[in-house]
Design a protein around this motif. Structure first.
Motif: not given
Lengths: 194, 194
Positions: B148-171
């Motif tokens: 989307a033209a109005d998407a905040d790309l910094e937030v999108l990067v965090d969503m990708l990177a954040g999901a990965v680190t969050y997932r690998v530290l889950q129980p």
């Protein structure tokens, strides 16, 4: 827990608070039962009478803190989903930028691999209920056609929750206001805000 | 660093390896320069001659590890963006599920609030270049109209990177295969995969 003499709730509370503060400051590996006793103003045997290891003590301290002090949105079924999401975002922005919460999350993540029982406790008592609430919102949005029918909702929840924890642990942590706008962008991305 | 006698690269390497292993096992607060010296098989003065604090030593150990051992996708401009993304995902799934990487990320996150200099070092040397590469892909996808033209790309990067680190530290951490499918879902969500 041994069952011998009756416990004093004020002493327990002092021990739990001391344990939580030391955990946030030093992490599980950097703290000792002796330091907890000293900070709580009790003898070491008083701590050991109630908790046999620092891992159990910290797990209880985290549990009592997150259930008592941290306000997250409830999973009550709302009348207006947009209103509900707005309230969700406001509450999450306040909690996520609280320095004590930031320190707590950092240390729990930090012990995820070396002391997995702590993350498990946090997961069961703190994360799982919130996760269920967000999943319910996403399912509703999927039924309404605003979230793609084939989207993996578990991954979407991780993208939202992961982005928040990732963002608050970055070198330049956000203000509550920045965090609110950040959450609005993230919720918009998955289709929960228009 | 003091400049006195010439340094032995093998000794430095042994000290850095010992420091990295102790950091992964115990975190910054749970390790000492004495333990590093012992595990590296050198005297404490040898460690102090090169590093004045354990924070500096661990920052160097993390930096040398992430630049030497961990393979992440490069930011080279690819011919075919889809191929590039597939290779990205395969590399990220392998790295993210490596137990040593998981332990390292946990401890760096864990020290983010109590020892922010470590997170800053990791951010500058490891995260920032990867972030730039993903941002470039997202910008290209935005130009192509799939993001989307109005998407905040910094937030999108965090969503990708954040999901990965969050997932690998889950129980219940994922296998590389599960992680690949997980990443495909996440990339699909932001529009980088169809």
């Amino acid at each position: 827990m041994t069952r011998g003499r009756p416990r004093d709730p004020a002493t327990d509370a002092a021990i739990l608070t001391a344990a939580l503060d030391l955990f946030i400051e030093h992490g599980i590996a950097g703290m000792s039962m002796e330091q907890v006793a000293k900070r709580a103003g009790v003898g070491k045997p008083t701590v050991y009478r109630r908790w046999s290891t620092k891992e159990r003590l910290v797990a209880d301290a985290v549990e009592s803190h997150v259930s008592a002090d941290i306000r997250w949105p409830t999973s009550d079924e709302p009348d207006d989903i947009r209103d509900h999401i707005r309230r969700n975002i406001a509450a999450a922005a306040t909690t996520a930028t609280d320095p004590k919460f930031r320190g707590l999350v950092a240390q729990i993540y930090g012990s995820a691999v070396s002391h997995p029982a702590l993350m498990q406790t946090y997961w069961n008592h703190h994360i799982a209920p919130r996760r269920a609430a967000v999943l319910a919102m996403l399912r509703r949005a999927q039924d309404d056609g605003v979230v793609a029918a084939d989207a993996d909702l578990e991954v979407l929840v991780d993208m939202l929750a992961g982005a928040v924890t990732y963002r608050v642990l970055q070198p330049d942590p956000p203000t509550p206001r920045q965090m609110r706008r950040y959450l609005e962008s993230a919720y918009r991305q998955v289709g929960l805000l228009t």
